[in-house]
Design a protein around this motif. Structure first.
Motif, PDB file in Angstrom:
ATOM      1  N   THR A  90     -42.162 -17.745 -39.734  1.00  0.00           N
ATOM      2  CA  THR A  90     -41.679 -18.935 -40.297  1.00  0.00           C
ATOM      3  C   THR A  90     -43.191 -19.720 -40.940  1.00  0.00           C
ATOM      4  O   THR A  90     -43.186 -20.146 -41.905  1.00  0.00           O
ATOM      5  CB  THR A  90     -40.979 -19.873 -39.812  1.00  0.00           C
ATOM      6  N   GLN A  91     -44.217 -19.800 -39.623  1.00  0.00           N
ATOM      7  CA  GLN A  91     -45.463 -20.541 -40.175  1.00  0.00           C
ATOM      8  C   GLN A  91     -46.181 -19.725 -41.245  1.00  0.00           C
ATOM      9  O   GLN A  91     -46.762 -20.332 -42.055  1.00  0.00           O
ATOM     10  CB  GLN A  91     -46.043 -20.837 -38.889  1.00  0.00           C
ATOM     11  N   GLU A  92     -46.057 -18.279 -40.957  1.00  0.00           N
ATOM     12  CA  GLU A  92     -46.955 -17.452 -41.972  1.00  0.00           C
ATOM     13  C   GLU A  92     -46.380 -17.655 -43.343  1.00  0.00           C
ATOM     14  O   GLU A  92     -46.919 -17.885 -44.451  1.00  0.00           O
ATOM     15  CB  GLU A  92     -46.865 -16.095 -41.521  1.00  0.00           C
ATOM     16  N   LEU A  93     -44.914 -17.799 -43.441  1.00  0.00           N
ATOM     17  CA  LEU A  93     -44.404 -18.105 -44.854  1.00  0.00           C
ATOM     18  C   LEU A  93     -44.390 -19.448 -45.474  1.00  0.00           C
ATOM     19  O   LEU A  93     -44.960 -19.331 -46.380  1.00  0.00           O
ATOM     20  CB  LEU A  93     -43.052 -17.554 -44.561  1.00  0.00           C
ATOM     21  N   GLU A  94     -44.482 -20.375 -44.410  1.00  0.00           N
ATOM     22  CA  GLU A  94     -45.181 -21.685 -45.071  1.00  0.00           C
ATOM     23  C   GLU A  94     -46.382 -21.877 -45.460  1.00  0.00           C
ATOM     24  O   GLU A  94     -46.777 -22.374 -46.521  1.00  0.00           O
ATOM     25  CB  GLU A  94     -44.695 -22.718 -43.921  1.00  0.00           C
ATOM     26  N   ALA A  95     -47.243 -21.121 -44.680  1.00  0.00           N
ATOM     27  CA  ALA A  95     -48.832 -21.104 -45.222  1.00  0.00           C
ATOM     28  C   ALA A  95     -48.798 -20.336 -46.336  1.00  0.00           C
ATOM     29  O   ALA A  95     -49.608 -20.695 -47.208  1.00  0.00           O
ATOM     30  CB  ALA A  95     -49.733 -20.498 -43.822  1.00  0.00           C
ATOM     31  N   TRP A  96     -48.246 -19.161 -46.678  1.00  0.00           N
ATOM     32  CA  TRP A  96     -48.253 -18.615 -47.724  1.00  0.00           C
ATOM     33  C   TRP A  96     -47.707 -19.031 -48.818  1.00  0.00           C
ATOM     34  O   TRP A  96     -47.923 -19.115 -50.046  1.00  0.00           O
ATOM     35  CB  TRP A  96     -47.442 -16.958 -47.560  1.00  0.00           C
ATOM     36  N   ASP A  97     -46.479 -19.682 -48.701  1.00  0.00           N
ATOM     37  CA  ASP A  97     -45.987 -20.854 -49.804  1.00  0.00           C
ATOM     38  C   ASP A  97     -46.872 -21.716 -50.289  1.00  0.00           C
ATOM     39  O   ASP A  97     -46.897 -22.087 -51.398  1.00  0.00           O
ATOM     40  CB  ASP A  97     -44.488 -21.394 -49.023  1.00  0.00           C
ATOM     41  N   LEU A  98     -47.553 -22.325 -49.140  1.00  0.00           N
ATOM     42  CA  LEU A  98     -48.372 -23.418 -49.584  1.00  0.00           C
ATOM     43  C   LEU A  98     -49.731 -22.977 -50.412  1.00  0.00           C
ATOM     44  O   LEU A  98     -50.139 -23.738 -51.263  1.00  0.00           O
ATOM     45  CB  LEU A  98     -48.926 -23.975 -48.259  1.00  0.00           C
ATOM     46  N   SER A  99     -50.189 -21.640 -50.106  1.00  0.00           N
ATOM     47  CA  SER A  99     -51.117 -21.110 -50.835  1.00  0.00           C
ATOM     48  C   SER A  99     -50.781 -20.700 -52.294  1.00  0.00           C
ATOM     49  O   SER A  99     -51.397 -20.871 -53.236  1.00  0.00           O
ATOM     50  CB  SER A  99     -51.580 -19.587 -50.174  1.00  0.00           C
ATOM     51  N   LEU A 100     -49.488 -20.270 -52.540  1.00  0.00           N
ATOM     52  CA  LEU A 100     -49.081 -20.040 -53.682  1.00  0.00           C
ATOM     53  C   LEU A 100     -48.683 -21.370 -54.476  1.00  0.00           C
ATOM     54  O   LEU A 100     -48.963 -21.441 -55.771  1.00  0.00           O
ATOM     55  CB  LEU A 100     -47.797 -19.407 -53.565  1.00  0.00           C
ATOM     56  N   LYS A 101     -48.449 -22.335 -53.802  1.00  0.00           N
ATOM     57  CA  LYS A 101     -48.350 -23.615 -54.522  1.00  0.00           C
ATOM     58  C   LYS A 101     -49.738 -24.095 -55.059  1.00  0.00           C
ATOM     59  O   LYS A 101     -49.910 -24.509 -56.201  1.00  0.00           O
ATOM     60  CB  LYS A 101     -47.693 -24.672 -53.657  1.00  0.00           C
ATOM     61  N   GLU A 102     -50.703 -23.792 -54.119  1.00  0.00           N
ATOM     62  CA  GLU A 102     -52.032 -24.344 -54.563  1.00  0.00           C
ATOM     63  C   GLU A 102     -52.714 -23.579 -55.662  1.00  0.00           C
ATOM     64  O   GLU A 102     -53.244 -23.912 -56.553  1.00  0.00           O
ATOM     65  CB  GLU A 102     -52.860 -24.230 -53.344  1.00  0.00           C
ATOM     66  N   ASN A 103     -52.347 -21.968 -55.533  1.00  0.00           N
ATOM     67  CA  ASN A 103     -52.523 -21.247 -56.762  1.00  0.00           C
ATOM     68  C   ASN A 103     -52.173 -21.528 -58.134  1.00  0.00           C
ATOM     69  O   ASN A 103     -52.704 -21.531 -59.162  1.00  0.00           O
ATOM     70  CB  ASN A 103     -52.672 -19.648 -56.220  1.00  0.00           C
ATOM     71  N   GLU A 104     -50.690 -21.829 -57.911  1.00  0.00           N
ATOM     72  CA  GLU A 104     -49.966 -22.300 -59.092  1.00  0.00           C
ATOM     73  C   GLU A 104     -50.686 -23.397 -59.657  1.00  0.00           C
ATOM     74  O   GLU A 104     -50.589 -23.775 -60.939  1.00  0.00           O
ATOM     75  CB  GLU A 104     -48.731 -22.551 -58.609  1.00  0.00           C
ATOM     76  N   SER A 105     -50.749 -24.452 -58.965  1.00  0.00           N
ATOM     77  CA  SER A 105     -51.268 -25.747 -59.331  1.00  0.00           C
ATOM     78  C   SER A 105     -52.581 -25.522 -59.922  1.00  0.00           C
ATOM     79  O   SER A 105     -52.967 -25.842 -60.994  1.00  0.00           O
ATOM     80  CB  SER A 105     -51.876 -26.559 -58.082  1.00  0.00           C
TER      81      SER A 105
END
Length: 209
Positions: A90-105
């Motif tokens: 779950t932590q890995e997925l949350e970190a990946w999701d955060l990275s995706l959001k940063e890249n999207e931004s």
């Protein structure tokens, strides 16, 4: 009384005593089962000295419970391990999701920046097209004027604008298949100004000195 008879009587006595002991212990078992007495209080401390057939079968009863308890402990350990793995995932997925959001931004910011650059470029192209249209109209206007009047007006323009107009006059004449009036205009100008315009017209981009 002979020795044989004495031994026989002794055996009978021992047998009766053992029978009484068995009956006594059995009675204690039964009363303990009924809840009238506490087996551990009376027999527990001496149970290890009794024959195996007279011992209370607690170990036999407890053994399945111990096995079940051990199984439950292992099951709990497995569940805890899976829970830990799930938490890490779950932590890995949350970190990946955060990275995706940063890249999207970042991509959105880049898209906005590109859109702004596109607007600026489009505006410059529009200005350039307007400038070219204006130069084309000016060239036609100067060509239709009397040469002396055209030269007087050209003399009042800055070098770059005058050069663009003269170049467009050359282009229009070439497209129409006629001689350009630019050499004639230059001959009517002040010699120094005419020389300056001719020199700059030979440079790429018509940069002023």
């Amino acid at each position: 009384m002979n020795v044989g008879s004495a031994v026989t009587n002794l055996i009978k006595i021992l047998f009766l005593l053992l029978l009484i002991l068995v009956i006594l212990i059995g009675g204690i078992f039964w009363f303990d089962h009924l809840g009238l007495i506490n087996y551990k209080r009376f027999i527990g401390p001496y149970e290890r000295y009794l024959p195996s057939f007279m011992k209370r079968g607690e170990s036999a009863v407890d053994e399945p419970l111990l096995i079940e308890k051990e199984f439950l402990v292992k099951k709990e350990e497995m569940l805890l391990q899976k829970e830990l793995e799930l938490e890490l995932r779950t932590q890995e997925l949350e970190a990946w999701d955060l990275s995706l959001k940063e890249n999207e931004s970042k991509l959105k910011e880049e898209a906005v920046s590109l859109e702004e650059e596109k607007k600026v470029l489009s505006e410059k192209l529009r200005e350039y097209d307007n400038y070219k249209d204006n130069i084309r109209r000016q060239a036609e206007y100067f060509t239709s004027m009397p040469p002396t009047a055209a030269v007087e007006r050209l003399a009042k323009l800055d070098d770059l604008l005058a050069i663009d107009i003269l170049r467009q006059i050359d282009t229009n004449a070439a497209e129409a298949g006629r001689l350009s009036v630019v050499p004639y205009f230059l001959s009517l100008m002040d010699p120094e100004r005419a020389a300056t315009l001719q020199r700059k017209m030979t440079k790429v981009g018509y940069d002023s000195e």
